[in-house]
Design a protein around this motif. Structure first.
Motif, mmCIF file in Angstrom:
data_model
loop_
_atom_site.group_PDB
_atom_site.id
_atom_site.type_symbol
_atom_site.label_atom_id
_atom_site.label_comp_id
_atom_site.label_asym_id
_atom_site.label_seq_id
_atom_site.Cartn_x
_atom_site.Cartn_y
_atom_site.Cartn_z
ATOM 1 N N VAL A 68 -1.346 4.676 0.582
ATOM 2 C CA VAL A 68 -2.055 4.687 1.854
ATOM 3 C C VAL A 68 -3.274 5.576 1.688
ATOM 4 N N GLY A 69 -4.318 5.226 2.411
ATOM 5 C CA GLY A 69 -5.513 6.057 2.491
ATOM 6 C C GLY A 69 -5.596 6.589 3.908
ATOM 7 N N GLU A 70 -5.634 7.898 4.063
ATOM 8 C CA GLU A 70 -5.622 8.517 5.387
ATOM 9 C C GLU A 70 -6.910 9.266 5.662
ATOM 10 N N GLU A 71 -7.225 9.321 6.938
ATOM 11 C CA GLU A 71 -8.351 10.126 7.398
ATOM 12 C C GLU A 71 -7.914 10.788 8.700
ATOM 13 N N GLU A 72 -7.894 12.095 8.719
ATOM 14 C CA GLU A 72 -7.478 12.870 9.889
ATOM 15 C C GLU A 72 -6.118 12.406 10.417
ATOM 16 N N GLY A 73 -5.179 12.128 9.503
ATOM 17 C CA GLY A 73 -3.832 11.743 9.877
ATOM 18 C C GLY A 73 -3.631 10.283 10.219
ATOM 19 N N ASP A 74 -4.701 9.494 10.264
ATOM 20 C CA ASP A 74 -4.593 8.065 10.542
ATOM 21 C C ASP A 74 -4.694 7.270 9.246
ATOM 22 N N ILE A 75 -3.860 6.241 9.118
ATOM 23 C CA ILE A 75 -3.919 5.387 7.940
ATOM 24 C C ILE A 75 -5.082 4.413 8.096
ATOM 25 N N MET A 76 -6.007 4.467 7.162
ATOM 26 C CA MET A 76 -7.190 3.609 7.178
ATOM 27 C C MET A 76 -7.050 2.424 6.234
ATOM 28 N N ALA A 77 -6.197 2.562 5.206
ATOM 29 C CA ALA A 77 -6.017 1.505 4.213
ATOM 30 C C ALA A 77 -4.634 1.643 3.590
ATOM 31 N N ALA A 78 -4.128 0.514 3.116
ATOM 32 C CA ALA A 78 -2.830 0.524 2.457
ATOM 33 C C ALA A 78 -2.795 -0.564 1.397
ATOM 34 N N ALA A 79 -2.056 -0.299 0.335
ATOM 35 C CA ALA A 79 -1.904 -1.277 -0.742
ATOM 36 C C ALA A 79 -0.462 -1.283 -1.230
ATOM 37 N N LEU A 80 0.077 -2.491 -1.354
ATOM 38 C CA LEU A 80 1.394 -2.682 -1.966
ATOM 39 C C LEU A 80 1.149 -3.331 -3.315
ATOM 40 N N ASP A 81 1.349 -2.578 -4.362
ATOM 41 C CA ASP A 81 1.173 -3.066 -5.728
ATOM 42 C C ASP A 81 2.552 -3.073 -6.380
ATOM 43 N N LEU A 82 2.989 -4.233 -6.814
ATOM 44 C CA LEU A 82 4.359 -4.401 -7.281
ATOM 45 C C LEU A 82 4.422 -4.614 -8.788
ATOM 46 N N PHE A 112 1.378 -6.895 -9.977
ATOM 47 C CA PHE A 112 0.484 -7.670 -9.128
ATOM 48 C C PHE A 112 0.285 -6.973 -7.789
ATOM 49 N N VAL A 113 -0.814 -7.310 -7.147
ATOM 50 C CA VAL A 113 -1.132 -6.760 -5.832
ATOM 51 C C VAL A 113 -0.485 -7.662 -4.786
ATOM 52 N N GLN A 114 0.447 -7.112 -4.026
ATOM 53 C CA GLN A 114 1.102 -7.854 -2.952
ATOM 54 C C GLN A 114 0.180 -7.959 -1.745
ATOM 55 N N GLY A 115 -0.515 -6.876 -1.438
ATOM 56 C CA GLY A 115 -1.426 -6.891 -0.300
ATOM 57 C C GLY A 115 -2.229 -5.617 -0.206
ATOM 58 N N VAL A 116 -3.456 -5.771 0.270
ATOM 59 C CA VAL A 116 -4.339 -4.645 0.558
ATOM 60 C C VAL A 116 -4.898 -4.890 1.947
ATOM 61 N N VAL A 117 -4.873 -3.876 2.777
ATOM 62 C CA VAL A 117 -5.412 -4.016 4.127
ATOM 63 C C VAL A 117 -6.191 -2.750 4.478
ATOM 64 N N VAL A 118 -7.295 -2.964 5.181
ATOM 65 C CA VAL A 118 -8.150 -1.866 5.637
ATOM 66 C C VAL A 118 -8.357 -2.054 7.132
ATOM 67 N N THR A 119 -8.251 -0.980 7.874
ATOM 68 C CA THR A 119 -8.459 -1.064 9.315
ATOM 69 C C THR A 119 -9.859 -1.629 9.596
ATOM 70 N N PRO A 120 -9.986 -2.507 10.574
ATOM 71 C CA PRO A 120 -11.268 -3.195 10.808
ATOM 72 C C PRO A 120 -12.486 -2.282 10.930
ATOM 73 N N SER A 121 -12.335 -1.153 11.580
ATOM 74 C CA SER A 121 -13.492 -0.262 11.775
ATOM 75 C C SER A 121 -13.965 0.399 10.487
ATOM 76 N N ARG A 122 -13.167 0.330 9.428
ATOM 77 C CA ARG A 122 -13.524 0.977 8.159
ATOM 78 C C ARG A 122 -13.832 -0.019 7.044
ATOM 79 N N ARG A 123 -13.851 -1.301 7.357
ATOM 80 C CA ARG A 123 -14.137 -2.317 6.343
ATOM 81 C C ARG A 123 -15.591 -2.262 5.902
ATOM 82 N N GLY A 124 -15.811 -2.725 4.673
ATOM 83 C CA GLY A 124 -17.164 -2.758 4.141
ATOM 84 C C GLY A 124 -17.640 -1.430 3.577
#
Length: 78
Positions: free
Chosen positions: A38-52, A59-71
């Motif tokens: 997980v990637g955190e900023e001020e205690g909030d999770i901004m991104a997460a990755a499940l790599d198996l 392989f990468v199962q999934g990567v997600v980034v909170t919409p306000s932090r994309r790009g």
């Protein structure tokens, strides 16, 4: 990432239609405790990755980034 992160990950995963059952996360972390992040900023999770890793392949199962932090490169960093 740890099981205690589950409640903070659910909104992020639900928004993207990803698996968010706690039993699924428990099984993933039991097998892959060092490849899920997980990637955190001020205690909030901004991104997460499940790599198996199944013992032979990784392989990468999934990567997600909170919409306000994309790009901003968080998905690539995580």
């Amino acid at each position: 990432m740890c099981l205690d992160d589950h409640s903070r990950l659910v909104p992020l995963w639900q928004r993207e239609g990803m698996e968010h059952d706690i039993d699924y996360l428990r099984a993933v972390l039991d097998r892959n405790p060092e490849t899920c992040f997980v990637g955190e900023e001020e205690g909030d999770i901004m991104a997460a990755a499940l790599d198996l890793f199944d013992g032979r392949r990784g392989f990468v199962q999934g990567v997600v980034v909170t919409p306000s932090r994309r790009g901003k490169g968080l998905g690539q960093q995580i």
